[in-house]
Design a protein around this motif. Structure first.
Motif, PDB file in Angstrom:
ATOM      1  N   VAL A   1      11.812  -5.380  -9.974  1.00 56.33           N
ATOM      2  CA  VAL A   1      12.152  -6.112  -8.712  1.00 56.33           C
ATOM      3  C   VAL A   1      12.788  -5.109  -7.804  1.00 56.33           C
ATOM      4  N   ALA A   2      12.503  -5.385  -6.198  1.00 60.27           N
ATOM      5  CA  ALA A   2      13.075  -4.685  -5.491  1.00 60.27           C
ATOM      6  C   ALA A   2      13.333  -5.610  -4.023  1.00 60.27           C
ATOM      7  N   GLY A   3      14.317  -4.883  -3.363  1.00 56.87           N
ATOM      8  CA  GLY A   3      14.480  -5.580  -2.020  1.00 56.87           C
ATOM      9  C   GLY A   3      13.039  -5.792  -1.127  1.00 56.87           C
ATOM     10  N   VAL A   4      12.415  -4.515  -1.347  1.00 59.98           N
ATOM     11  CA  VAL A   4      11.183  -4.514  -0.631  1.00 59.98           C
ATOM     12  C   VAL A   4      10.246  -3.797  -1.740  1.00 59.98           C
ATOM     13  N   SER A   5       9.080  -4.511  -1.843  1.00 59.37           N
ATOM     14  CA  SER A   5       8.244  -3.893  -2.934  1.00 59.37           C
ATOM     15  C   SER A   5       7.810  -2.550  -2.875  1.00 59.37           C
ATOM     16  N   ASN A   6       7.726  -1.705  -1.694  1.00 59.61           N
ATOM     17  CA  ASN A   6       7.485  -0.569  -1.291  1.00 59.61           C
ATOM     18  C   ASN A   6       8.713   0.243  -2.133  1.00 59.61           C
ATOM     19  N   TRP A   7       9.714  -0.178  -2.042  1.00 63.39           N
ATOM     20  CA  TRP A   7      10.792   0.782  -2.700  1.00 63.39           C
ATOM     21  C   TRP A   7      10.518   0.672  -4.100  1.00 63.39           C
ATOM     22  N   GLY A   8      10.213  -0.270  -4.524  1.00 59.02           N
ATOM     23  CA  GLY A   8       9.773  -0.180  -6.072  1.00 59.02           C
ATOM     24  C   GLY A   8       8.776   0.773  -6.342  1.00 59.02           C
ATOM     25  N   GLY A   9       7.753   1.046  -5.482  1.00 59.51           N
ATOM     26  CA  GLY A   9       7.067   2.030  -5.750  1.00 59.51           C
ATOM     27  C   GLY A   9       7.576   3.475  -5.573  1.00 59.51           C
ATOM     28  N   TYR A  10       8.288   3.584  -4.709  1.00 55.30           N
ATOM     29  CA  TYR A  10       9.137   4.978  -4.311  1.00 55.30           C
ATOM     30  C   TYR A  10       9.911   5.080  -5.607  1.00 55.30           C
ATOM     31  N   ALA A  11      10.507   4.183  -5.961  1.00 56.90           N
ATOM     32  CA  ALA A  11      11.472   4.447  -7.475  1.00 56.90           C
ATOM     33  C   ALA A  11      10.723   4.602  -8.364  1.00 56.90           C
ATOM     34  N   ILE A  12       9.443   4.010  -8.567  1.00 59.30           N
ATOM     35  CA  ILE A  12       8.819   4.459  -9.837  1.00 59.30           C
ATOM     36  C   ILE A  12       8.201   5.858  -9.555  1.00 59.30           C
ATOM     37  N   ALA A  13       7.847   6.362  -8.563  1.00 61.65           N
ATOM     38  CA  ALA A  13       7.413   7.614  -8.296  1.00 61.65           C
ATOM     39  C   ALA A  13       8.719   8.672  -8.529  1.00 61.65           C
ATOM     40  N   CYS A  14       9.816   8.319  -8.128  1.00 63.38           N
ATOM     41  CA  CYS A  14      11.208   9.214  -8.444  1.00 63.38           C
ATOM     42  C   CYS A  14      11.294   9.007  -9.900  1.00 63.38           C
ATOM     43  N   ALA A  15      11.195   8.077 -10.718  1.00 64.20           N
ATOM     44  CA  ALA A  15      11.566   8.047 -11.936  1.00 64.20           C
ATOM     45  C   ALA A  15      10.726   8.960 -12.942  1.00 64.20           C
TER      46      ALA A  15
ATOM     47  N   PRO B   1       0.830  -1.215  -0.082  1.00 67.53           N
ATOM     48  CA  PRO B   1      -0.101   0.089  -0.076  1.00 67.53           C
ATOM     49  C   PRO B   1       0.873   1.324   0.138  1.00 67.53           C
ATOM     50  N   PRO B   2       1.886   1.394   0.766  1.00 62.35           N
ATOM     51  CA  PRO B   2       2.646   2.639   0.710  1.00 62.35           C
ATOM     52  C   PRO B   2       3.274   2.949  -0.783  1.00 62.35           C
ATOM     53  N   GLY B   3       4.035   1.872  -1.226  1.00 59.90           N
ATOM     54  CA  GLY B   3       4.316   1.839  -2.793  1.00 59.90           C
ATOM     55  C   GLY B   3       3.234   2.126  -3.619  1.00 59.90           C
ATOM     56  N   ALA B   4       2.145   1.551  -3.499  1.00 60.41           N
ATOM     57  CA  ALA B   4       1.123   2.138  -4.366  1.00 60.41           C
ATOM     58  C   ALA B   4       0.775   3.733  -4.283  1.00 60.41           C
ATOM     59  N   LEU B   5       0.389   4.044  -3.185  1.00 54.55           N
ATOM     60  CA  LEU B   5       0.199   5.392  -3.147  1.00 54.55           C
ATOM     61  C   LEU B   5       1.279   6.403  -3.415  1.00 54.55           C
ATOM     62  N   ALA B   6       2.268   5.933  -3.313  1.00 54.90           N
ATOM     63  CA  ALA B   6       3.492   6.896  -3.631  1.00 54.90           C
ATOM     64  C   ALA B   6       3.409   7.061  -5.395  1.00 54.90           C
ATOM     65  N   ILE B   7       2.972   5.867  -5.876  1.00 55.53           N
ATOM     66  CA  ILE B   7       2.869   5.817  -7.360  1.00 55.53           C
ATOM     67  C   ILE B   7       1.726   6.759  -7.526  1.00 55.53           C
ATOM     68  N   ALA B   8       0.452   6.631  -7.118  1.00 53.10           N
ATOM     69  CA  ALA B   8      -0.605   7.387  -7.266  1.00 53.10           C
ATOM     70  C   ALA B   8      -0.477   8.857  -7.118  1.00 53.10           C
ATOM     71  N   ALA B   9       0.496   9.012  -6.001  1.00 56.29           N
ATOM     72  CA  ALA B   9       0.588  10.574  -5.748  1.00 56.29           C
ATOM     73  C   ALA B   9       1.302  11.135  -6.974  1.00 56.29           C
ATOM     74  N   MET B  10       2.323  10.546  -7.419  1.00 54.00           N
ATOM     75  CA  MET B  10       3.040  11.067  -8.422  1.00 54.00           C
ATOM     76  C   MET B  10       2.075  11.232  -9.786  1.00 54.00           C
TER      77      MET B  10
END
Length: 619
Positions: A520-534, A359-368
């Motif tokens: 692929v990420a060590g923690v899926s939330n990190w993948g969401g954060y990275a997508i938002a940053c990218a 959920p945190p990763g999904a919301l980070a993507i949604a926010a961007m």
């Protein structure tokens, strides 16, 4: 006929030949392109319309680079040529009255009185100026091989309107071998006074062009096997704007009869070389390529490396596919509407059974995506709707989301349920979403069940959202991305062989449903954060920004502050994790209700990862 003989050496004296009309010539492409003299399209309008047309050119400068604007009644253009007279320097002119074409003319000498109140605009023209740089880059000139003019098409892409000047973008098309795409981009992006880099590479339907064999101007040019249709913004766009303006009287040159200047193409000012463009394929159906600067691509590659560490020692290094984050985010950047799904009910003995990774990763993507003004929705299990509604409400209060994200559920009611959900009236030509993202979402294994990392079947807690991803594979125009950290997540079917070989219990738990891109990420939330940053990096990349808007309108870069505020931060993610603890959402590996995700403490592990990602974004 093309004049390709001895007259090539007479430029710019060729204008004198045109003045005398002693040689019968139908167009001048062969006269100018070999020596490399710059050509320009010319539009003549009443002075009362001149200011608005100049603004229209500046507002759509990718298609209409303005080389010179004359004063009323001025027919010399000393900055472009030494002996010019725009009343006679064209082989043929076109006359328009109230937007209607009313005849072709060999000169404008019979309109001396009207011309006193008219202004001439000289627009940079790529149609013939590009040939030299493309030839130097080793790119075949299919139109020259076929002895044809360049193809010009009307698109469905609207230009930025100014007063009565409005029209859709027009583009030229050149077939380019796939292996030469990046060379074509590099060669043409350097030219400032013409249209520069392409605005589209791939399926013409994405521009609203239905049939390449039927150009609106010029001649049809055949593609060879392995060729990709590449489109550049075209200054004929200005003629369409003049037609739509319905001016009482206007003149333009005829197609192929552009104004020959004294300037050599190699004298053009080059664009900044600080950012070198790259080309990446982001879709096979429909075929679609995107552009990004080398600088931006390098930053996103660094993000991918940061999140690819393996703090849980699961063996995820074997699942990594370098470049997936960049291609997934390029595709997302082009999308208008995105559907996100998350939710892994690994804690089947607790209520709620969901873990707090996802959920945190999904919301980070949604926010961007919200900040980028894209439509975004979340689909989740029916039994978890209330929980997800509360999580979304918390995200709005914390300041992660600027407004609530629509929350949807999916149930299989018939064989066409997924198609009906994804497309308007079940019509695959009218998809509701351009991109589907699954992040830490339980994925279906080969036996039809859903397993947590310990091989426990949790199928009874999972709605068949996988069907949306499977159906999306059959719908042109919908791309999918899966984000995971163990191989049993939706979308990780793309790396299932590696999961079965290298991940504990992989032979049982491996997700069988593939996504187009697997992050692929060590923690899926990190993948969401990275997508938002990218996505932020892409949005602030001038090369990508220009390509994304088809070189019309104005740069979106002034919105940078809004995008920056949408990025994840340690403070926002800390508050969200505390809210999840209050809602009873537990850590994945340990099932504890503490400030941790996947048994890794938030402070100094997750917080450090967020800071590292942000440092790369702002570097």
């Amino acid at each position: 006929m093309l004049l390709t003989g001895g007259l090539k050496s007479l430029l710019p004296q060729a204008r004198r030949i045109i003045h005398c009309k002693r040689v019968r010539i139908s167009n001048i492409s062969g006269m100018a392109k070999v020596p490399g003299y710059t050509q320009a399209r010319v539009v003549l309008l009443h002075k009362s319309l001149a200011d608005d047309f100049e603004k229209f050119c500046h507002a759509n400068s990718g298609a209409l680079p303005l080389l010179y604007r004359s004063k009323p009644g001025e027919w010399k253009c000393t900055s472009l040529s030494s002996n010019s007279d725009t009343r006679t320097d064209h082989l043929q002119y076109r006359k328009y009255e109230y937007g209607a074409f009313t005849g072709s003319l060999e000169s404008l000498n019979d309109y001396a009185e009207q011309l006193k109140d008219m202004v001439a605009f000289y627009l940079g023209c790529c149609s013939f100026n590009f040939e030299k740089v493309l030839q130097a880059a080793g790119i075949p000139e299919r139109n020259t091989e076929q002895k044809r003019n360049v193809s010009v098409y009307k698109t469905a892409v609207p230009c930025y309107s100014i007063s009565t000047f409005c029209c859709n973008l027009l583009v030229t098309m050149r077939p380019v071998p796939e292996s030469k795409l990046e060379a074509a981009v590099l060669a043409t992006s350097a030219l400032k006074e013409t249209q520069g880099a392409p605005v589209h590479m791939g399926n013409p339907g994405l521009l609203g062009i239905q049939d390449l064999s039927k150009p609106d101007y010029g001649d049809p040019v055949r593609l060879h096997p392995g060729d990709i249709p590449v489109f550049w913004a075209c200054s004929v766009t200005g003629i369409e704007a003049v037609i739509n303006c319905r001016s009482p009287l206007a003149f333009t040159h005829s197609f192929g009869c552009t104004f020959i200047t004294d300037l050599k193409n190699d004298k053009f000012t080059l664009r900044s070389s600080r950012e070198v463009p790259q080309v990446h394929c982001i879709s096979q159906d429909p075929l679609h390529y995107s552009m990004v600067s080398t600088e931006a691509a390098k930053k996103i590659k660094t993000l991918e490396g940061l999140i690819g560490i393996d703090p849980g020692n699961r063996g995820i290094a074997h699942l990594l596919h370098p470049g997936e984050l960049l291609k997934a985010c390029l595709s997302l950047s082009h999308a208008r509407s995105v559907l996100i799904t998350t939710g892994f009910p690994t804690h089947f003995n607790y209520e709620p059974p969901e873990e707090n990774d996802g959920p945190p990763g999904a919301l980070a993507i949604a926010a961007m995506l919200q900040a980028l003004e894209k439509d975004v929705a979340i689909v989740t299990d029916q039994r978890a709707m209330d929980l997800n509604k509360k999580i979304i409400e918390e995200a709005v209060q914390i300041g992660i989301l600027k407004e609530p994200v629509p929350l949807l559920s999916y149930q299989r009611e018939s064989a066409d349920s997924a198609l009906t959900f994804l497309c308007e009236s079940g019509n695959p030509r009218r998809p509701r979403f351009d991109h589907l993202i699954a992040i830490e979402r339980a994925g279906m294994a080969a036996d039809g069940n859903y397993y947590n990392a310990r091989k426990v079947n949790i199928k009874h807690l999972v709605d068949p959202i996988d069907e949306l991803f499977l159906t999306a594979q059959t719908i042109p125009g919908i791309t999918t991305t899966g984000v995971g950290d163990g191989g049993n997540e939706l979308g990780m079917g793309k790396v299932k062989d590696a999961v079965k070989k290298h991940i504990k219990n992989g032979d049982v738990i491996a997700c069988d449903v593939a996504a187009d891109f697997a992050v692929v990420a060590g923690v899926s939330n990190w993948g969401g954060y990275a997508i938002a940053c990218a996505l932020y990096i892409l949005s602030t990349c001038e090369i990508h920004d220009c390509y994304l808007r088809r070189a019309v309108g104005f740069s979106q870069l002034p919105k940078k502050t809004v995008w920056l505020s949408a990025l994840p931060s340690v403070t926002k993610e800390e508050k969200l994790l505390k809210a999840l603890v209050q809602l009873g959402v537990r850590s994945g590996a340990s099932a504890s209700l503490e400030m941790e995700v996947d048994a890794l403490p938030f402070y100094n592990i997750h917080s450090d990862m967020i800071e590292k990602l942000l440092q790369e974004v702002q570097h």
